[in-house]
Design an enzyme around this catalytic site. Sequence first.
Site, mmCIF file in Angstrom:
data_model
loop_
_atom_site.group_PDB
_atom_site.id
_atom_site.type_symbol
_atom_site.label_atom_id
_atom_site.label_comp_id
_atom_site.label_asym_id
_atom_site.label_seq_id
_atom_site.Cartn_x
_atom_site.Cartn_y
_atom_site.Cartn_z
ATOM 1 N N GLY A 53 0.853 -1.197 0.000
ATOM 2 C CA GLY A 53 0.000 0.000 0.000
ATOM 3 C C GLY A 53 0.881 1.237 0.000
ATOM 4 N N LEU A 54 0.225 2.390 -0.117
ATOM 5 C CA LEU A 54 0.957 3.657 -0.197
ATOM 6 C C LEU A 54 1.679 3.985 1.114
ATOM 7 C CD1 LEU A 54 -1.892 5.694 -1.913
ATOM 8 C CD2 LEU A 54 0.298 5.057 -2.981
ATOM 9 N N SER A 93 6.003 -1.851 -2.066
ATOM 10 C CA SER A 93 6.043 -2.845 -3.164
ATOM 11 C C SER A 93 5.025 -2.461 -4.242
ATOM 12 C CB SER A 93 5.824 -4.262 -2.629
ATOM 13 O OG SER A 93 4.797 -4.355 -1.677
ATOM 14 N N LYS A 127 0.465 0.343 6.825
ATOM 15 C CA LYS A 127 1.046 -1.016 6.713
ATOM 16 C C LYS A 127 1.828 -1.408 7.962
ATOM 17 C CE LYS A 127 3.565 0.100 3.120
ATOM 18 N NZ LYS A 127 3.203 1.529 3.080
ATOM 19 N N SER A 128 2.767 -0.553 8.370
ATOM 20 C CA SER A 128 3.614 -0.897 9.522
ATOM 21 C C SER A 128 2.797 -0.919 10.809
ATOM 22 C CB SER A 128 4.776 0.094 9.662
ATOM 23 O OG SER A 128 5.629 -0.042 8.558
HETATM 24 S S1 ADX Z 1 9.353 0.269 -1.894
HETATM 25 O O1 ADX Z 1 8.639 1.032 -2.934
HETATM 26 O O2 ADX Z 1 10.739 -0.018 -2.272
HETATM 27 O O3 ADX Z 1 8.612 -0.939 -1.496
HETATM 28 P P1 ADX Z 1 9.665 0.864 0.918
HETATM 29 O O4 ADX Z 1 8.435 0.285 1.500
HETATM 30 O O5 ADX Z 1 10.926 0.078 1.034
HETATM 31 O O6 ADX Z 1 9.393 1.250 -0.626
HETATM 32 O O7 ADX Z 1 9.970 2.296 1.583
HETATM 33 C C1 ADX Z 1 8.930 3.235 1.671
HETATM 34 C C2 ADX Z 1 9.216 4.291 2.723
HETATM 35 O O8 ADX Z 1 10.351 5.069 2.349
HETATM 36 C C3 ADX Z 1 8.050 5.257 2.816
HETATM 37 O O9 ADX Z 1 7.146 4.893 3.810
HETATM 38 C C4 ADX Z 1 8.710 6.586 3.102
HETATM 39 O O10 ADX Z 1 8.852 6.748 4.499
HETATM 40 C C5 ADX Z 1 10.102 6.461 2.545
HETATM 41 N N1 ADX Z 1 10.327 7.169 1.247
HETATM 42 C C6 ADX Z 1 11.346 8.035 1.018
HETATM 43 N N2 ADX Z 1 11.360 8.423 -0.267
HETATM 44 C C7 ADX Z 1 10.315 7.794 -0.881
HETATM 45 C C8 ADX Z 1 9.826 7.796 -2.223
HETATM 46 N N3 ADX Z 1 10.392 8.519 -3.195
HETATM 47 N N4 ADX Z 1 8.724 7.037 -2.503
HETATM 48 C C9 ADX Z 1 8.148 6.308 -1.522
HETATM 49 N N5 ADX Z 1 8.575 6.255 -0.246
HETATM 50 C C10 ADX Z 1 9.663 6.995 0.082
#
Ligand code: ADX
Length: 200
Positions: A35-36, A109, A41-42
């Site tokens: 999810g966004l 993801s 999620k956490s």
């Molecule tokens: S994922 O897209 O690679 O799955 P992941 O879940 O590890 O992302 O990390 C997301 C977290 O990183 C977000 O909750 C946010 O706190 C931080 N973040 C920093 N920059 C970004 C970005 N450009 N897009 C999304 N999340 C970001």
Amino acid sequence: MKEDKNLFPEFVNPLGREVKEKMLKQKGKVVWFTGLSGAGKSTLAVALEKEINKKGYLTEVLDGDKIRKGINNNLGFSAEDRKENIRRIAEVAKLFSDCGVITLCAFISPTIEIRKMAEKVISRNNFFKVFVSTPIEICEQRDIKGLYKKARAGEISDFTGVSAPYESPLDADIEIDTSYCTVQESIRIICDKLIPEIEY
Ligand code: ADX
């Protein structure tokens, strides 16, 4: 000197998953929250961990903030880095769940392809997908980390939902919108479906 394999039989025949699951009296599983940013999620992963710990299940939570400070601290948010981020996480989650641990993964993801890759590494019957479908307007209103504001101001690039894509899953085991559902209700819904799959 000739090697005596019988000295350390556990190294020759390491304990398999089934033996470990029997020791723990639980069936390993990866619960994958997608999810966004700001969807919850956490929060749900931690609340689920607390709830099932009370029932005696051994768990581990992996989330973006923890993993990106450690094993994945060399990765950013390009499409390629996100793919590598999720590939490594899926491999780690597989190791945990192969030890019988209920592994709670909270990662944006963002694409179908990325989640398919994770599911392939972990294997379908070991993978329980929760879509945290809280709409972007709500995530942005919450803006707990102030990142949406920065993304809108152009201070952060490739921000999921603003300047990078998020593809909703159509095949989640459970969908939860935290703007309607309280944490307590969400955990009850997840547990109703998850517990039968992890009880020994
Ligand atoms: S994922 O897209 O690679 O799955 P992941 O879940 O590890 O992302 O990390 C997301 C977290 O990183 C977000 O909750 C946010 O706190 C931080 N973040 C920093 N920059 C970004 C970005 N450009 N897009 C999304 N999340 C970001």
